[in-house]
Scaffold this motif. Structure first.
Motif, PDB file in Angstrom:
ATOM      1  N   GLN A  90       1.439  -1.247  -0.075  1.00  0.00           N
ATOM      2  CA  GLN A  90       0.068  -0.208  -0.118  1.00  0.00           C
ATOM      3  C   GLN A  90       0.540   0.956  -0.443  1.00  0.00           C
ATOM      4  N   PHE A  94      -3.525   3.458  -1.204  1.00  0.00           N
ATOM      5  CA  PHE A  94      -4.189   1.972  -2.205  1.00  0.00           C
ATOM      6  C   PHE A  94      -3.823   1.383  -2.430  1.00  0.00           C
ATOM      7  N   ASN A  96      -4.094  -0.577  -5.370  1.00  0.00           N
ATOM      8  CA  ASN A  96      -3.480  -0.273  -6.558  1.00  0.00           C
ATOM      9  C   ASN A  96      -3.168   0.403  -7.345  1.00  0.00           C
ATOM     10  N   ASN A  97      -1.939   1.465  -6.167  1.00  0.00           N
ATOM     11  CA  ASN A  97      -1.215   1.956  -7.015  1.00  0.00           C
ATOM     12  C   ASN A  97      -0.537   2.115  -7.592  1.00  0.00           C
ATOM     13  N   PHE A 272     -12.960   1.216  -1.927  1.00  0.00           N
ATOM     14  CA  PHE A 272     -11.726   2.227  -1.779  1.00  0.00           C
ATOM     15  C   PHE A 272     -12.412   3.329  -0.256  1.00  0.00           C
ATOM     16  N   GLN A 275     -10.356   1.510   2.381  1.00  0.00           N
ATOM     17  CA  GLN A 275      -8.431   1.653   1.760  1.00  0.00           C
ATOM     18  C   GLN A 275      -8.166   2.758   2.389  1.00  0.00           C
ATOM     19  N   TRP A 276      -9.545   3.967   2.110  1.00  0.00           N
ATOM     20  CA  TRP A 276      -9.169   5.069   2.490  1.00  0.00           C
ATOM     21  C   TRP A 276      -9.496   5.389   3.976  1.00  0.00           C
ATOM     22  N   GLN A 509      -8.847  12.046  -4.911  1.00  0.00           N
ATOM     23  CA  GLN A 509      -8.220  10.604  -4.795  1.00  0.00           C
ATOM     24  C   GLN A 509      -8.596   9.469  -5.321  1.00  0.00           C
ATOM     25  N   TRP A 510     -10.209   9.784  -5.672  1.00  0.00           N
ATOM     26  CA  TRP A 510     -10.892   8.889  -6.827  1.00  0.00           C
ATOM     27  C   TRP A 510     -10.484   8.789  -8.324  1.00  0.00           C
ATOM     28  N   TYR A 513      -7.366   6.059  -7.844  1.00  0.00           N
ATOM     29  CA  TYR A 513      -7.589   4.744  -7.391  1.00  0.00           C
ATOM     30  C   TYR A 513      -8.279   5.307  -8.898  1.00  0.00           C
ATOM     31  N   GLY A 516      -5.440   4.276 -11.183  1.00  0.00           N
ATOM     32  CA  GLY A 516      -4.669   3.139 -10.528  1.00  0.00           C
ATOM     33  C   GLY A 516      -3.011   4.304  -9.836  1.00  0.00           C
ATOM     34  N   PHE A 518      -1.619   7.860  -8.845  1.00  0.00           N
ATOM     35  CA  PHE A 518      -1.629   8.531  -8.109  1.00  0.00           C
ATOM     36  C   PHE A 518      -0.455   9.905  -8.857  1.00  0.00           C
TER      37      PHE A 518
END
Length: 566
Positions: A90, A94, A96-97, A272, A275-276, A509-510, A513, A516, A518
């Motif tokens: 993570q 997140f 899926n970063n 989301f 994890q957020w 942030q969305w 996400y 994938g 950031f």
């Protein structure tokens, strides 16, 4: 069936990352300059709002959830093989970063074992598009390779890939394997390929383009599906990709609305919020370590906290008005008997969550036990509060403002205990130190404003027999707002709910996400467009999903430079 013979498994197919984040080796068939994405993309420098903006799209690995969902949809597997994989890394909270590490020797071994087990257990009759006795074994194997490869890799195979996989089958037959085992070896090879275990997005005309490039139809189908369903595309998405009906924002929106209406979207998008809010910290040994410190502790305490927040978010986002403001200020929540003891509520019994109206000292996410426990940095029942980490969460997750890390040689210690001071008073004394002031002024006054709630979220008005002062301040909200004073957590929540910076931050942030990635460098206008559309829609989180998939930042990827891959 006996275990598949490893000499036939193309171990070289596994991910190998290069200096340019995104270059891959795929079944020894992809050239080094096929994939890139380390740069910021777009026009570079100050972004022009008249040009298409898209961020980088480096290779990123399927998460464990995505892997399990994919092999379920692809093969009908229900064993969840990714549970044996190492934990997802993570970054920024997140899993899926794309900045997470791509591969390791452990992951290579995990993928190999899973591929062999899955290929050995699959019902081949259900997958074959032909009968070998009717069309011939090799012809049937070729048909299977094309159809299964398209599904597994989420796109049609290239000619080189087809040739390589056909060779796997022919070599297996030459060495004495029967038709079934030879096809299983093809399956095992595909399930280890970089294009199966990763998200790889080249885009149309990927190398040498002057501007950002659109995703290919099949890449668009995959990005949509893994964002909204955490799995491979379904038949309708594959059909849309094949017919090139994913090239416009309207076409992408139509598929997204169809997918959002499916029950499959809820758990995927709830991930989301899980994890957020750091809710994974509420289960396992970390939470239970100090259980003997709490009167009335029960083993379901952490899981009940997590369940309350997820039920609340789902109620607001999916069944309520969907607004970010409601998420931060709603006067209700969902509790069971375990949580009722923390909230000092009567009349709530049993383990099932029940919707209740909250007392006036609580409203919204930030007053829930899950946040107050997990955001404190040490989610253990009975542990002291941690104003620094509580304030840091607000600063980073609601305002998207970074606080510099302390020097590496600095011994970090909380203010010493003092029976003559409350925790809030102790932490505010840190601001008297000129060395601490620049950073801690951004965190401590926010966290101190939450001090009416102890380390596991129970409301209190005194500490050490002293009254708690829960007044606080959000400094440097923006250039026009150097101070945002508040009194208590409910007041803080209401003021944050009305702040445009919070809507902008959540939208960004969305966006990360969903894609994938950031990395927002070069996305000044793209990210602002998503945020402004979110604000114009009243901060509706359901509508934000559609805004995201229509955006250039979602439908395009940055230019791939050959120089970046040298």
């Amino acid at each position: 069936m006996q275990r598949l013979a490893r000499p036939f498994v193309v171990v070289g197919a596994l991910v190998a990352s290069f200096g340019c984040s995104g270059a891959i080796v795929d079944m020894d068939m992809a050239r080094r300059d096929d994939v890139g994405g380390g740069g910021s993309g777009g026009s570079g420098g100050a972004a022009s709002c008249t040009q298409t903006e898209a961020g980088s799209a480096p290779v990123r690995r399927l998460t464990r959830v995505e892997y399990n969902n994919t092999v379920h949809d692809l093969l009908g597997d229900t064993t969840g093989p990714a549970a044996r994989f190492q934990d997802d890394a993570q970054l920024g909270g997140f899993d899926n970063n794309a900045a997470s590490p791509l591969s390791s020797a452990t992951m290579a071994s995990d993928y190999l074992g899973a591929a062999e087990d899955l290929a050995g257990a699959v019902n081949l009759d259900a997958l074959l598009p032909c009968k070998p006795v009717s069309v011939g074994e090799e012809a049937c194997a070729r048909q299977f390779t094309a159809s299964f490869g398209r599904s597994a890799l989420r796109r049609p195979l290239t000619s080189d890939e087809t040739a390589g996989l056909t060779k796997v089958y022919i070599d297996a037959r030459t060495r004495g394997n029967d038709f079934t085992d030879s096809v299983r070896l093809v399956i095992a090879t595909i399930l280890q390929s970089a294009s199966f275990v990763n998200h790889i997005e080249r885009g149309a005309n990927p190398v040498g383009a002057a501007q950002s490039v659109p995703l290919s139809p099949y890449e668009m189908a995959s990005r949509l599906s893994y964002f909204l369903w955490q799995s491979m595309p379904d038949a309708a998405l594959f059909a849309a990709a094949e017919a090139n009906r994913l090239s416009t924002a309207d076409e992408v929106e139509a598929q997204a609305r169809r997918m959002l209406s499916s029950p499959r979207a809820r758990p995927a998008l709830m991930a989301f919020y899980d994890q957020w809010l750091n809710l994974d910290q509420l289960t396992g040994d970390a939470f239970d370590r100090n259980k003997n410190k709490v009167v009335g502790y029960t083993p379901d305490l952490g899981s009940s906290m997590r369940a309350e927040t997820l039920a609340f978010v789902e109620s607001v986002v999916w069944d309520g008005d969907g607004r970010m403001e409601t998420l931060l200020t709603a006067p209700y929540s969902f509790v069971n008997a375990t949580l009722a003891r923390i909230y000092r509520l009567t009349g709530v019994t049993g383990t099932n969550l029940q919707r209740i109206n909250l007392p006036s000292v609580r409203a919204g996410l930030l007053t829930q036990a899950a946040f107050l426990s997990s955001a404190g940095g040490h989610p253990t029942p009975g542990a002291a509060t941690d104003p620094i980490h509580r304030g840091l969460w607000v600063r980073q997750k609601l305002l998207c403002q970074d606080v510099p890390s302390p020097p590496a040689n600095l011994a970090i210690k909380p203010p010493p205990l003092d029976p003559n001071l409350t925790t809030g008073q102790r932490y505010m004394k840190m601001l008297d130190d000129a060395f601490c002031l620049p950073c801690h002024r951004k965190m401590n006054p926010i966290g101190v404003g939450m001090e009416n709630f102890d380390g596991m979220g129970q409301y209190r008005t005194t500490e050490n027999k002293l009254p708690i002062d829960a007044s606080g301040d959000v400094v440097d909200l923006d250039p026009a707002t150097p101070h945002l004073p508040f009194s208590g957590l409910v007041d803080l929540s209401r003021k944050l709910a009305g702040a445009g910076q919070v809507r902008d931050c959540v939208a960004r942030q969305w966006l990360g996400y969903a894609s994938g990635s950031f990395d927002f460098e070069g996305l000044t206008c793209g990210a602002q467009k998503v945020a402004s559309d979110f604000a114009a829609g009243g901060g509706n989180l359901r509508d934000l999903m559609v805004t995201l998939v229509r955006s250039d930042a979602f439908r395009f990827r940055g230019v791939i430079s050959k120089e970046a891959c040298k």
